[in-house]
Structures are given as C-alpha cells and as structure tokens.
Design a protein around this motif. Sequence first.
Motif, PDB file in Angstrom:
ATOM      1  N   ILE A 273      -0.984  -9.754  14.734  1.00 20.27           N
ATOM      2  CA  ILE A 273      -0.952 -10.027  13.615  1.00 20.27           C
ATOM      3  C   ILE A 273       1.161 -10.385  14.085  1.00 20.27           C
ATOM      4  CG2 ILE A 273       0.476  -7.805  12.690  1.00 20.27           C
ATOM      5  CD1 ILE A 273      -2.432  -7.736  12.157  1.00 20.27           C
ATOM      6  N   LEU A 274       1.350 -10.948  12.634  1.00 24.33           N
ATOM      7  CA  LEU A 274       2.254 -11.659  12.548  1.00 24.33           C
ATOM      8  C   LEU A 274       3.708 -10.523  13.264  1.00 24.33           C
ATOM      9  CD1 LEU A 274       4.461 -14.035  12.640  1.00 24.33           C
ATOM     10  CD2 LEU A 274       3.986 -13.580   9.828  1.00 24.33           C
ATOM     11  N   ILE A 275       4.768 -10.593  13.927  1.00 20.79           N
ATOM     12  CA  ILE A 275       5.828 -10.172  14.213  1.00 20.79           C
ATOM     13  C   ILE A 275       7.251 -11.494  14.385  1.00 20.79           C
ATOM     14  CG2 ILE A 275       7.562  -8.877  15.447  1.00 20.79           C
ATOM     15  CD1 ILE A 275       5.444  -7.582  16.311  1.00 20.79           C
ATOM     16  N   ASN A 276       8.381 -11.580  13.774  1.00 19.96           N
ATOM     17  CA  ASN A 276       9.367 -12.403  13.850  1.00 19.96           C
ATOM     18  C   ASN A 276      10.032 -11.803  14.800  1.00 19.96           C
ATOM     19  OD1 ASN A 276       8.097 -13.410  11.017  1.00 19.96           O
ATOM     20  ND2 ASN A 276      10.023 -12.653   9.826  1.00 19.96           N
ATOM     21  N   ASN A 277      10.967 -13.545  15.226  1.00 15.56           N
ATOM     22  CA  ASN A 277      11.238 -13.244  16.384  1.00 15.56           C
ATOM     23  C   ASN A 277      12.474 -12.417  16.497  1.00 15.56           C
ATOM     24  OD1 ASN A 277       9.021 -14.152  18.068  1.00 15.56           O
ATOM     25  ND2 ASN A 277       9.313 -16.566  17.410  1.00 15.56           N
TER      26      ASN A 277
ATOM     27  N   LYS B  16      11.739 -11.759   0.320  1.00 16.61           N
ATOM     28  CA  LYS B  16      10.350 -12.811   0.666  1.00 16.61           C
ATOM     29  C   LYS B  16      10.025 -12.062   2.263  1.00 16.61           C
ATOM     30  CE  LYS B  16      11.171 -17.339  -1.827  1.00 16.61           C
ATOM     31  NZ  LYS B  16      11.143 -18.296  -1.778  1.00 16.61           N
ATOM     32  N   GLN B  17      11.584 -11.908   3.233  1.00 17.70           N
ATOM     33  CA  GLN B  17      11.334 -11.410   4.497  1.00 17.70           C
ATOM     34  C   GLN B  17      10.568  -9.484   4.695  1.00 17.70           C
ATOM     35  OE1 GLN B  17      14.522 -11.924   6.347  1.00 17.70           O
ATOM     36  NE2 GLN B  17      14.038 -13.238   7.654  1.00 17.70           N
ATOM     37  N   LEU B  18      11.364  -8.968   3.460  1.00 15.27           N
ATOM     38  CA  LEU B  18      10.466  -7.625   3.163  1.00 15.27           C
ATOM     39  C   LEU B  18       9.068  -7.279   2.423  1.00 15.27           C
ATOM     40  CD1 LEU B  18      11.759  -4.834   3.180  1.00 15.27           C
ATOM     41  CD2 LEU B  18      12.299  -4.656   0.756  1.00 15.27           C
ATOM     42  N   GLN B  19       8.974  -8.412   1.626  1.00 16.16           N
ATOM     43  CA  GLN B  19       7.649  -8.716   1.096  1.00 16.16           C
ATOM     44  C   GLN B  19       5.873  -8.378   2.331  1.00 16.16           C
ATOM     45  OE1 GLN B  19       7.582 -10.241  -2.287  1.00 16.16           O
ATOM     46  NE2 GLN B  19       9.216  -9.982  -3.267  1.00 16.16           N
ATOM     47  N   GLN B  20       6.442  -9.396   3.071  1.00 16.86           N
ATOM     48  CA  GLN B  20       5.821  -9.619   3.971  1.00 16.86           C
ATOM     49  C   GLN B  20       5.792  -9.431   4.588  1.00 16.86           C
ATOM     50  OE1 GLN B  20       7.629 -13.546   6.209  1.00 16.86           O
ATOM     51  NE2 GLN B  20       5.670 -14.093   7.412  1.00 16.86           N
ATOM     52  N   THR B  21       6.979  -8.507   5.631  1.00 18.94           N
ATOM     53  CA  THR B  21       6.966  -7.375   6.498  1.00 18.94           C
ATOM     54  C   THR B  21       5.927  -6.557   5.746  1.00 18.94           C
ATOM     55  OG1 THR B  21       8.850  -8.095   7.245  1.00 18.94           O
ATOM     56  CG2 THR B  21       8.237  -5.920   8.410  1.00 18.94           C
ATOM     57  N   GLN B  22       6.302  -5.736   5.042  1.00 17.53           N
ATOM     58  CA  GLN B  22       5.435  -4.641   3.888  1.00 17.53           C
ATOM     59  C   GLN B  22       4.261  -5.184   4.660  1.00 17.53           C
ATOM     60  OE1 GLN B  22       7.716  -4.476  -0.005  1.00 17.53           O
ATOM     61  NE2 GLN B  22       9.130  -2.556   1.736  1.00 17.53           N
TER      62      GLN B  22
ATOM     63  N   THR C 185       2.938  -7.057   6.149  1.00 15.49           N
ATOM     64  CA  THR C 185       2.155  -6.869   7.423  1.00 15.49           C
ATOM     65  C   THR C 185       1.533  -5.644   7.899  1.00 15.49           C
ATOM     66  OG1 THR C 185       3.088  -9.215   7.711  1.00 15.49           O
ATOM     67  CG2 THR C 185       2.230  -8.462   9.715  1.00 15.49           C
ATOM     68  N   ILE C 186       1.932  -4.175   7.637  1.00 12.73           N
ATOM     69  CA  ILE C 186       1.980  -3.558   8.461  1.00 12.73           C
ATOM     70  C   ILE C 186       1.043  -2.378   7.342  1.00 12.73           C
ATOM     71  CG2 ILE C 186       3.476  -0.777   8.468  1.00 12.73           C
ATOM     72  CD1 ILE C 186       6.385  -2.020   8.710  1.00 12.73           C
ATOM     73  N   HIS C 187       1.000  -3.199   6.470  1.00 11.10           N
ATOM     74  CA  HIS C 187      -0.426  -2.530   5.098  1.00 11.10           C
ATOM     75  C   HIS C 187      -1.224  -3.507   6.071  1.00 11.10           C
ATOM     76  CE1 HIS C 187      -2.581  -1.669   2.188  1.00 11.10           C
ATOM     77  NE2 HIS C 187      -3.032  -3.166   1.555  1.00 11.10           N
ATOM     78  N   LEU C 188      -1.897  -4.360   6.263  1.00  9.34           N
ATOM     79  CA  LEU C 188      -2.600  -5.188   7.038  1.00  9.34           C
ATOM     80  C   LEU C 188      -3.018  -4.101   8.204  1.00  9.34           C
ATOM     81  CD1 LEU C 188      -4.809  -6.962   7.205  1.00  9.34           C
ATOM     82  CD2 LEU C 188      -2.757  -8.674   8.001  1.00  9.34           C
ATOM     83  N   PHE C 189      -2.507  -4.386   8.836  1.00  8.24           N
ATOM     84  CA  PHE C 189      -2.470  -3.857  10.235  1.00  8.24           C
ATOM     85  C   PHE C 189      -2.893  -2.201  10.746  1.00  8.24           C
ATOM     86  CE2 PHE C 189      -0.655  -0.972  13.737  1.00  8.24           C
ATOM     87  CZ  PHE C 189      -0.843  -2.578  14.915  1.00  8.24           C
ATOM     88  N   GLU C 190      -2.183  -1.668   9.289  1.00  7.68           N
ATOM     89  CA  GLU C 190      -2.505  -0.108   9.312  1.00  7.68           C
ATOM     90  C   GLU C 190      -4.446   0.008   9.181  1.00  7.68           C
ATOM     91  OE1 GLU C 190       1.191   2.090   8.503  1.00  7.68           O
ATOM     92  OE2 GLU C 190       0.172   1.181   6.417  1.00  7.68           O
ATOM     93  N   GLN C 191      -4.072  -0.500   7.839  1.00 10.61           N
ATOM     94  CA  GLN C 191      -5.973  -1.337   7.239  1.00 10.61           C
ATOM     95  C   GLN C 191      -7.030  -1.097   8.054  1.00 10.61           C
ATOM     96  OE1 GLN C 191      -6.766   0.299   4.264  1.00 10.61           O
ATOM     97  NE2 GLN C 191      -4.453   0.421   4.150  1.00 10.61           N
ATOM     98  N   GLN C 192      -6.229  -2.395   8.994  1.00  8.34           N
ATOM     99  CA  GLN C 192      -7.904  -3.130  10.150  1.00  8.34           C
ATOM    100  C   GLN C 192      -7.585  -1.563  11.180  1.00  8.34           C
ATOM    101  OE1 GLN C 192      -5.594  -6.267  11.861  1.00  8.34           O
ATOM    102  NE2 GLN C 192      -6.313  -7.389  10.432  1.00  8.34           N
TER     103      GLN C 192
END
Length: 346
Positions: free
Chosen positions: A7-11, A120-126, A128-135
């Motif tokens: 799962i992507l996390i920026n550095n 764009k970063q905000l949308q991507q991060t939101q 990513t979290i949604h995907l993580f929670e759904q999984q």
Amino acid sequence: MQPLKNILINNDNSIDYTDVPDEIFLEMLSTAFNGNTDRLNCLFNEKEKIEFVRHYTALIDRLSYVKLQELQWNYYHHIGITQHIWTRRISKQLAEKNSICYTYGKSKVLIQQRRKKIQKQLQQTQYTIHLFEQQILSKTALYSDCYSEIKSLSSILHTFVYEHQQKLRNEFEYKKQKLILDATDHHLVQAFFDLKPDKLQITTARNVWKATANQTMINEQVAILEKRLSSKHTPPPSTLLDHMIDHIDKVLSTPNDAIDQNVSTNITHDQFEKMNQLKHDIIQQSIITATNMSHNYLDMSLKKNYEESQPSEIQNAVINAMDTRRLYMIERAKYLLQYKLASNFD
C-alpha cells in the motif's frame, strides 16, 4: 489480499512511526476491540497485527500532514489576495544595511502550483486509505463483522496522530506568523524611506536599527543560556560557548559504570560536582556579561545617534517612523525567541 507493505505511502511523512514501541500499537488495537482481539487472531499473527496498525497509523499521518499543507498554502493564497503579501526580495547588501531579512513570502505562481499539487496528493491519500480499509473489512467479513471496531480504531489513530503532530502544527503556525512579521517589518522600513529622509537621518536610523538587532541577538543568547540552567534539552550549538558547555555536558552525562570500567579515567564524584558547578558558573557569568553588554550597547548607540540628530535637522515624522520600526524589531524578536525556546527546550 494485497500485502500491507504494497500500500502506497509517500516518503515525506512528518513522523517516523517505526520508533513507536509495539506495545503502544497493541494497546490501541485492544482499545478499539474492547479488549477482545481474539477475532483478529484468525486474520493476523502478533507481528502482523502490529504491522497492520503501524501501517494504518502512517496512512492517517500522511493524510493529516497533507491537510495541514492544504491549510498552510490556502493561508498563503488568502493573505496574498487580501493583504497583497506575496514574495519580495532585496539585495543582501541592502538588507544588511537596514538590519532586515532579504526575502520573504511565496510567489503567486508557486502558491497556485502547490495548491493544485496538494489537491492531487489529498485525493490520492484519501483513496489509498479507503482502499486499505476496504481490504481489511473484506478480509474480516469472512470471519466476523469488524466494521465498528475498524472505525473505532480509525478514530483512536486520528487522535494519536493529532497529538504527535502538535510540533508540526506549531511549526506551520510559526511560518504564518513569521510571514506577517517579515512583511510588516519591510513595510515599516519602506514607510521610513517614503518620508524622503536625508543622508544623516538614514545613517541615524540604520545605526539605531543595527544596535537594536545586536541587542535582540544578545537577549536571545541570554534567554537560551538561562534555559540551559534548568532544562535537560539543549539546542544545536551555534557559538564557541555552546560547544564548550556541550562538551562539559557530555562528560557529566557519562554513565558511572562506564567510567568505572575505564581504568584510564580517574574522575571522582567531587570532580564531577566541580565540573557541574563550573558549567553553571560559566553560564551565569555569560548571562551577566551579555546582559550588561546589551543594555550598555543600545543605550550608548541611541544616545549617540539622537544627539547627532538635532530636532531642527530631523522631522518628527522621520523620528517616529524610525522609532516605530525599532520597537517593532524588538517585538518581532520576542516572538521568534519564544518559538525557538519552545521548539528546542519543551
């Protein structure tokens, strides 16, 4: 299920959660599940539980960080539109003459670019979290419904992240205030020159401002030294005195058992006490000397320059503009010092 590590996390996360003890994450997980985490045993082993919560925390931290950036750059845009505070730069030589910072602010173009990038970063991060929670939810659904517990955990982690980002919020607030302080300082200098002062008046103002800048720097050193007497935290050394005190502190902080094991080191308890007293004496004497220098230097400078500028040669408006800027320099320095002390010693 996609592995958590994929799962992507920026550095550029603001906080490194790898240093947080495993026990803290397990405690938060237990709280979210009302002390009954047995239902997760069929999903994760003990190590995977910790990895799961740690990763979830990092994702939430990333989201909170991006939101803070969004607020920050929206503020820069707002202050630019409403108060026309954008970027300004003068030569370093002129800045030194007027005892002022040579640049401040952000350009309109840069602000627009950063706001778009942050969106764009905000949308991507939101996402990513949604995907993580759904999984996680899809996996737990095979065994038991953990929806409410996951939401509870999310709330706990948001609180945890909020508390750990306090220093970051303070830093962002400091940058906001410093922008206003710098812009106002430039405005006051410009207001002085708008009065068309003559060469003698300009020289007088610059001498007074230089004396004030020196006074504030001395006052800063005094305040830092006073803090060092009562605080265990120390700021990065910037003067020879700082390096000297740091060296003494390192010796004093050497564990007794390490000294005992080193036969070449013969430092008695009395010698330790003497070194500790020496450190305090050095700091105290430095405070006294710096305080006297500060008062005498400014008093002599003000007296000399005001005596050279007779009332008949300098207009009241020019004197007021010069003094208004001098007083503002002192207030600005007080705020910067307050933040420096809080960030280095608290």
